[in-house]
Motif scaffolding. Structure first.
Motif, mmCIF file in Angstrom:
data_model
loop_
_atom_site.group_PDB
_atom_site.id
_atom_site.type_symbol
_atom_site.label_atom_id
_atom_site.label_comp_id
_atom_site.label_asym_id
_atom_site.label_seq_id
_atom_site.Cartn_x
_atom_site.Cartn_y
_atom_site.Cartn_z
ATOM 1 N N LEU A 46 0.815 -1.250 -0.021
ATOM 2 C CA LEU A 46 -0.174 -0.023 -0.042
ATOM 3 C C LEU A 46 0.904 0.965 -0.021
ATOM 4 O O LEU A 46 1.666 1.520 1.035
ATOM 5 N N GLU A 47 0.625 1.999 -1.074
ATOM 6 C CA GLU A 47 1.384 3.385 -1.143
ATOM 7 C C GLU A 47 0.614 4.466 -0.677
ATOM 8 O O GLU A 47 -0.629 4.451 -1.205
ATOM 9 N N ILE A 48 0.928 5.214 0.135
ATOM 10 C CA ILE A 48 0.258 6.378 0.513
ATOM 11 C C ILE A 48 0.608 7.585 0.097
ATOM 12 O O ILE A 48 1.783 8.159 0.416
ATOM 13 N N SER A 49 0.097 8.443 -0.871
ATOM 14 C CA SER A 49 0.343 9.572 -1.325
ATOM 15 C C SER A 49 0.213 10.958 -0.622
ATOM 16 O O SER A 49 -0.642 10.708 0.386
ATOM 17 N N ASP A 50 0.917 11.972 -0.765
ATOM 18 C CA ASP A 50 0.555 13.243 -0.259
ATOM 19 C C ASP A 50 -0.755 13.481 -0.763
ATOM 20 O O ASP A 50 -1.227 13.094 -1.822
ATOM 21 N N PHE A 51 -1.505 14.235 0.190
ATOM 22 C CA PHE A 51 -2.882 14.524 -0.202
ATOM 23 C C PHE A 51 -3.054 15.756 -0.787
ATOM 24 O O PHE A 51 -1.787 16.643 -0.894
ATOM 25 N N GLU A 52 -3.947 16.052 -1.593
ATOM 26 C CA GLU A 52 -4.168 17.279 -2.501
ATOM 27 C C GLU A 52 -5.306 18.336 -2.134
ATOM 28 O O GLU A 52 -6.221 17.544 -1.219
ATOM 29 N N THR A 53 -5.312 19.499 -2.289
ATOM 30 C CA THR A 53 -6.674 20.394 -2.282
ATOM 31 C C THR A 53 -6.482 21.465 -3.133
ATOM 32 O O THR A 53 -5.388 21.544 -3.840
ATOM 33 N N LYS A 54 -7.573 21.947 -3.259
ATOM 34 C CA LYS A 54 -7.709 23.358 -4.056
ATOM 35 C C LYS A 54 -8.138 24.623 -2.820
ATOM 36 O O LYS A 54 -8.171 25.484 -3.571
ATOM 37 N N ILE A 55 -8.023 24.193 -1.871
ATOM 38 C CA ILE A 55 -8.412 25.286 -0.843
ATOM 39 C C ILE A 55 -6.948 25.970 -0.626
ATOM 40 O O ILE A 55 -6.020 25.334 0.110
ATOM 41 N N PRO A 56 -7.076 27.109 -0.791
ATOM 42 C CA PRO A 56 -5.785 27.968 -0.636
ATOM 43 C C PRO A 56 -5.273 28.277 0.623
ATOM 44 O O PRO A 56 -4.135 28.249 1.098
ATOM 45 N N TYR A 57 -6.233 28.463 1.588
ATOM 46 C CA TYR A 57 -5.881 28.738 3.078
ATOM 47 C C TYR A 57 -5.803 27.522 4.133
ATOM 48 O O TYR A 57 -5.402 27.539 5.234
ATOM 49 N N LEU A 58 -5.817 26.313 3.659
ATOM 50 C CA LEU A 58 -5.658 25.071 4.366
ATOM 51 C C LEU A 58 -4.067 25.114 4.797
ATOM 52 O O LEU A 58 -3.006 25.124 3.774
ATOM 53 N N PRO A 59 -3.755 24.834 5.800
ATOM 54 C CA PRO A 59 -2.527 24.557 6.372
ATOM 55 C C PRO A 59 -1.713 23.552 5.567
ATOM 56 O O PRO A 59 -2.283 22.320 5.432
ATOM 57 N N LYS A 60 -0.598 23.830 4.785
ATOM 58 C CA LYS A 60 0.160 22.684 3.946
ATOM 59 C C LYS A 60 0.402 21.683 4.516
ATOM 60 O O LYS A 60 0.605 20.560 3.860
ATOM 61 N N ASP A 61 0.794 21.412 6.011
ATOM 62 C CA ASP A 61 1.168 20.522 6.561
ATOM 63 C C ASP A 61 0.193 19.384 6.547
ATOM 64 O O ASP A 61 0.328 18.306 7.020
ATOM 65 N N ALA A 62 -1.167 19.745 6.512
ATOM 66 C CA ALA A 62 -2.018 18.624 6.577
ATOM 67 C C ALA A 62 -2.010 17.825 5.376
ATOM 68 O O ALA A 62 -2.505 16.476 5.651
ATOM 69 N N LEU A 63 -1.531 18.118 4.304
ATOM 70 C CA LEU A 63 -1.442 17.448 3.208
ATOM 71 C C LEU A 63 -0.411 16.272 3.305
ATOM 72 O O LEU A 63 -0.334 15.351 2.698
ATOM 73 N N THR A 64 0.600 16.517 4.195
ATOM 74 C CA THR A 64 1.620 15.348 4.667
ATOM 75 C C THR A 64 1.482 14.820 5.893
ATOM 76 O O THR A 64 1.874 13.550 6.124
#
Length: 176
Positions: A46-64
């Motif tokens: 199982l590979e787990i990729s970084d998440f993505e978003t189109k929300i500009p104000y989301l804290p970027k650390d959430a994606l990792t």
């Protein structure tokens, strides 16, 4: 003497209040997943990729951090996958590997004040992640779903991130 007592006791009182307040609001999570097309135990990795978003104000650390926490928890759960990785798995063939993809689709920081149902609400934080588990070789979706995290006392990164990750791990563990 009184000044010294104030300087010592004031921070102590603030710390105790902070601990009490942080313990009062728990993170609530919920999820919905479609029935998997095939059992997950047909796969070795199982590979787990970084998440993505189109929300500009989301804290970027959430994606990792959410994928990091998910990988860590899955590894400790011993779900049955031979290998769980945060990047491409090179030692397991593509036809035996699944990829977990996620996109944060909704986010509320907890800093906003809003009027709802006749009451003023503030400090409510939420995060919604759309998920898909796909076959690495074909890109065919095996299962899709959604995980929601909510806190009434504001956005505590570790709390909501961990709650969302735990909900993902629960689903994967139950369907392996």
């Amino acid at each position: 003497m009184n000044k010294m007592r104030f300087f010592i006791s004031f921070p102590l009182v603030i710390c105790l209040l902070e601990l009490l307040i942080s313990g009062c609001g728990s993170v609530k999570t919920s999820s919905y997943f479609n029935e998997p097309q095939v059992k997950l135990n047909n796969y070795a990795g199982l590979e787990i990729s970084d998440f993505e978003t189109k929300i500009p104000y989301l804290p970027k650390d959430a994606l990792t951090q959410i994928p990091d926490e998910t990988a860590s928890l899955l590894a400790s759960e011993n779900t049955g996958f031979r290998k769980i990785g945060r990047g491409p798995l090179k030692d397991i063939p593509g036809e035996s590997t699944l990829v977990l993809l996620g996109e944060v689709t909704e986010y509320q920081s907890g800093k906003n004040i809003k009027f709802e149902g006749g009451a003023i609400k503030f400090g409510e934080a939420s995060l919604t992640v759309q998920l898909a588990i796909v076959e690495k070789e074909t890109g065919k979706e095996v299962v899709t779903g959604e995980v929601n995290g909510f806190s009434s006392l504001g956005f505590t990164k570790s709390g909501i991130y961990k709650g969302v990750a735990e909900e993902i791990v629960k689903f994967v563990s139950e369907n392996y």
